[in-house]
Design a protein around this motif. Structure first.
Motif, PDB file in Angstrom:
ATOM      1  N   ILE A   1      -1.692   9.714   4.702  1.00  0.00           N
ATOM      2  CA  ILE A   1      -1.049   8.410   4.855  1.00  0.00           C
ATOM      3  C   ILE A   1       0.123   8.523   5.824  1.00  0.00           C
TER       4      ILE A   1
ATOM      5  N   GLY B   1      -1.186   7.145   9.067  1.00  0.00           N
ATOM      6  CA  GLY B   1      -0.520   5.856   8.897  1.00  0.00           C
ATOM      7  C   GLY B   1       0.591   5.601   9.889  1.00  0.00           C
TER       8      GLY B   1
ATOM      9  N   LEU C   1       1.786   4.992   0.390  1.00  0.00           N
ATOM     10  CA  LEU C   1       1.213   3.695   0.755  1.00  0.00           C
ATOM     11  C   LEU C   1       2.198   2.552   0.544  1.00  0.00           C
TER      12      LEU C   1
ATOM     13  N   SER D   1       3.515   2.669   4.525  1.00  0.00           N
ATOM     14  CA  SER D   1       2.537   1.821   5.206  1.00  0.00           C
ATOM     15  C   SER D   1       2.722   0.340   4.901  1.00  0.00           C
ATOM     16  N   THR D   2       2.805  -0.010   3.637  1.00  0.00           N
ATOM     17  CA  THR D   2       2.933  -1.417   3.265  1.00  0.00           C
ATOM     18  C   THR D   2       4.314  -1.963   3.645  1.00  0.00           C
TER      19      THR D   2
ATOM     20  N   PRO E   1      -2.281  -1.713   5.114  1.00  0.00           N
ATOM     21  CA  PRO E   1      -3.438  -0.879   4.768  1.00  0.00           C
ATOM     22  C   PRO E   1      -4.511  -1.713   4.070  1.00  0.00           C
TER      23      PRO E   1
END
Length: 180
Positions: free
Chosen positions: A61, A65, A90, A94-95, A165
């Motif tokens: 990630i 990512g 995540l 990423s989020t 994602p």
């Protein structure tokens, strides 16, 4: 493009999503997808110019990512039980930073699962991912390989369009892949 197997369809969908780089966590359950990705990218023995093995899900990630920070897009291939390791990366990376990423994960714990311990995380993975706000698309034997290719490619488009994602959970049970 017609594909002859679910694994080949998944690989074609990942490339069709616009992924420029793929990181994966080695596992026998996703090995057919990894092999198809490496082969179509001109590599061998699990490595190719654009496909790289990584040691842990949160590492994948973080590395894959981060590609959008350089104007690129990538995908991660893993098992769904690895979301236990990847969840913090995540949600806090990423989020939170609106970084698109395609995650293709083989599901475990369903029909045909031989490992009785895997159910404790895998049966909850779809709900857990949705609870933290990740879009989840599920594929299984009721869909054709062509559907797998198209849905996986579209999931990557959706990730880039929504800047987050997107997860494709794929059950290989009773397909041309392994039972679990």
């Amino acid at each position: 493009m017609t594909t002859s197997s679910y694994a080949e369809a998944a690989a074609a969908g990942i490339w069709g999503s616009g992924a420029e780089r793929v990181g994966y966590i080695p596992s026998v359950t996703v090995a057919p997808v990894i092999s198809a990705l490496v082969e179509t990218d001109g590599g061998a023995d699990g490595v190719s110019p654009h496909v790289t093995p990584l040691s842990r899900e949160e590492e994948a990630i973080g590395i894959i990512g981060a590609l959008p920070l350089a104007g690129r897009f990538g995908a991660v291939v893993m098992q769904d039980n690895g979301f236990g390791n990847a969840l913090t990366a995540l949600t806090t990376f990423s989020t939170s930073y609106h970084l698109p990423l395609l995650i293709f994960a083989n599901t475990r714990g369903g029909l045909g699962e031989y490992n009785s311990m895997i159910h404790s995380i895998s049966q909850h993975a779809p709900a857990l991912l949705r609870t933290v706000g990740l879009p989840v698309f599920e594929l299984d034997r009721r869909s054709s390989p062509q559907d797998w290719r198209e849905a996986t490619a579209e999931a990557g488009v959706h990730a880039r369009m929504t800047y987050r994602p997107v997860v494709v959970l794929a059950s290989f049970w009773n397909t041309d892949g392994k039972v679990a």
